[in-house]
Motif scaffolding. Structure first.
Motif, PDB file in Angstrom:
ATOM      1  N   SER A   1       0.433  -1.130  -0.206  1.00  0.00           N
ATOM      2  CA  SER A   1       0.320   0.032  -0.267  1.00  0.00           C
ATOM      3  C   SER A   1       0.564   1.469   0.111  1.00  0.00           C
ATOM      4  O   SER A   1       0.519   1.897  -0.602  1.00  0.00           O
ATOM      5  N   ALA A   2       1.874   1.407   0.656  1.00  0.00           N
ATOM      6  CA  ALA A   2       2.552   2.617   0.442  1.00  0.00           C
ATOM      7  C   ALA A   2       3.452   2.373  -0.708  1.00  0.00           C
ATOM      8  O   ALA A   2       3.546   3.266  -0.866  1.00  0.00           O
ATOM      9  N   VAL A   3       3.582   1.338  -1.577  1.00  0.00           N
ATOM     10  CA  VAL A   3       4.958   1.448  -2.554  1.00  0.00           C
ATOM     11  C   VAL A   3       3.498   1.907  -3.768  1.00  0.00           C
ATOM     12  O   VAL A   3       4.530   3.480  -4.171  1.00  0.00           O
ATOM     13  N   LEU A   4       2.356   1.608  -3.502  1.00  0.00           N
ATOM     14  CA  LEU A   4       1.276   2.220  -4.617  1.00  0.00           C
ATOM     15  C   LEU A   4       1.489   3.648  -3.948  1.00  0.00           C
ATOM     16  O   LEU A   4       1.300   4.191  -5.480  1.00  0.00           O
ATOM     17  N   GLU A   5       1.439   4.020  -2.458  1.00  0.00           N
ATOM     18  CA  GLU A   5       1.299   5.396  -2.197  1.00  0.00           C
ATOM     19  C   GLU A   5       2.493   5.911  -2.866  1.00  0.00           C
ATOM     20  O   GLU A   5       2.141   7.666  -3.817  1.00  0.00           O
ATOM     21  N   LEU A   6       3.516   5.974  -3.295  1.00  0.00           N
ATOM     22  CA  LEU A   6       4.739   6.613  -3.957  1.00  0.00           C
ATOM     23  C   LEU A   6       5.049   6.951  -5.290  1.00  0.00           C
ATOM     24  O   LEU A   6       5.123   7.688  -5.106  1.00  0.00           O
ATOM     25  N   ASP A   7       4.457   5.336  -6.064  1.00  0.00           N
ATOM     26  CA  ASP A   7       4.484   5.275  -7.426  1.00  0.00           C
ATOM     27  C   ASP A   7       3.217   6.120  -7.294  1.00  0.00           C
ATOM     28  O   ASP A   7       3.893   6.890  -8.529  1.00  0.00           O
ATOM     29  N   GLN A   8       2.050   6.894  -7.408  1.00  0.00           N
ATOM     30  CA  GLN A   8       0.969   7.008  -7.775  1.00  0.00           C
ATOM     31  C   GLN A   8       1.551   9.106  -7.573  1.00  0.00           C
ATOM     32  O   GLN A   8       1.822   9.488  -8.107  1.00  0.00           O
ATOM     33  N   ILE A   9       2.387   8.970  -5.908  1.00  0.00           N
ATOM     34  CA  ILE A   9       3.000  10.527  -5.887  1.00  0.00           C
ATOM     35  C   ILE A   9       4.552  10.611  -7.086  1.00  0.00           C
ATOM     36  O   ILE A   9       4.583  12.231  -7.855  1.00  0.00           O
ATOM     37  N   CYS A  10       4.608  10.115  -7.798  1.00  0.00           N
ATOM     38  CA  CYS A  10       6.333   9.604  -8.503  1.00  0.00           C
ATOM     39  C   CYS A  10       5.985   9.758  -9.493  1.00  0.00           C
ATOM     40  O   CYS A  10       6.144  10.420 -10.835  1.00  0.00           O
ATOM     41  N   PHE A  11       5.161   9.178 -10.197  1.00  0.00           N
ATOM     42  CA  PHE A  11       4.911   8.481 -11.473  1.00  0.00           C
ATOM     43  C   PHE A  11       3.156   8.800 -12.038  1.00  0.00           C
ATOM     44  O   PHE A  11       3.158   8.404 -12.836  1.00  0.00           O
ATOM     45  N   GLY A  12       2.196   8.689 -10.904  1.00  0.00           N
ATOM     46  CA  GLY A  12       0.517   9.008 -11.511  1.00  0.00           C
ATOM     47  C   GLY A  12       0.506   8.075 -12.171  1.00  0.00           C
ATOM     48  O   GLY A  12      -0.909   7.884 -12.355  1.00  0.00           O
ATOM     49  N   GLY A  13       1.097   6.729 -11.120  1.00  0.00           N
ATOM     50  CA  GLY A  13       0.045   5.117 -11.157  1.00  0.00           C
ATOM     51  C   GLY A  13       1.062   4.301 -12.122  1.00  0.00           C
ATOM     52  O   GLY A  13       0.308   3.889 -13.429  1.00  0.00           O
ATOM     53  N   LEU A  14       2.087   4.224 -12.480  1.00  0.00           N
ATOM     54  CA  LEU A  14       3.441   3.475 -13.625  1.00  0.00           C
ATOM     55  C   LEU A  14       3.004   1.935 -13.317  1.00  0.00           C
ATOM     56  O   LEU A  14       1.860   1.803 -14.113  1.00  0.00           O
ATOM     57  N   TRP A  15       2.047   1.542 -12.266  1.00  0.00           N
ATOM     58  CA  TRP A  15       2.430  -0.041 -12.133  1.00  0.00           C
ATOM     59  C   TRP A  15       1.022  -0.184 -11.024  1.00  0.00           C
ATOM     60  O   TRP A  15       1.243   0.813  -9.971  1.00  0.00           O
TER      61      TRP A  15
END
Length: 176
Positions: free
Chosen positions: A17-31
């Motif tokens: 869940s923390a990884v998805l949150e960081l992915d959203q912040i940094c990449f806008g939902g890459l993976w």
């Protein structure tokens, strides 16, 4: 101000869940969640996280690479925007390259946005060279530069890693 108490370790399903949150912040939902779970489940993938025991943001950065034959293909390297310019990208890249060396891999490669001068500068500090360009690689049609680093198993690169280890340990212990 208290220390951030930093640690880089392999991610687990509990971190997703923390990884998805960081992915959203940094990449806008890459993976997606499933994509990250596949990385966790794959013996050819190393998914690392930079954690702080005391900051409001617990997961400060992530990195991932795939072992493909004798090559480490770096797929993700991201640091939370609130923690840029503190050496955390260096720490994650160092950890990726150290793990690639432990796996016996000979070289590393990655794609980076042609406009991302901060990331390109970081990779060049570790010896990456521009090997080519992928036209309109990203969803917004921006080009990607292909970066390449060889000779990971050679003594001179092992010395470079050792030198980076000292720099990064010093920097991370001073982080606050």
């Amino acid at each position: 101000m208290s220390k951030l108490e930093l640690e880089i370790k392999h991610l687990t399903s509990a971190d997703l869940s923390a990884v998805l949150e960081l992915d959203q912040i940094c990449f806008g939902g890459l993976w997606t969640l499933e994509g990250y779970q596949r990385e966790l489940d794959s013996p050819n993938s190393d998914l690392l996280g930079l954690f702080s025991g005391v900051s409001v943001v617990r997961l400060l950065g992530i990195s991932c690479f795939w072992s493909i034959l004798d090559e480490a293909h770096i797929t993700i390297l991201a640091v939370h925007p609130q923690y840029h310019r503190q050496g955390f990208g260096q720490a994650l890249l160092y950890s990726v390259l150290k793990n690639a060396c432990r796996r016996g891999l000979e070289r590393a490669t990655l794609e980076v946005r042609a406009s991302n001068s901060a990331a390109i500068s970081l990779y060049e500090k570790f010896g990456f060279k521009i090997a080519g360009r992928r036209r309109r690689y990203y969803k917004d049609d921006e080009d990607a530069l292909i970066l390449w680093l060889g000779n990971l198993q050679q003594p001179q690169f092992q010395k470079t890693l050792y030198d980076w280890d000292i720099i990064i340990r010093d920097r991370l212990t001073k982080a606050s």
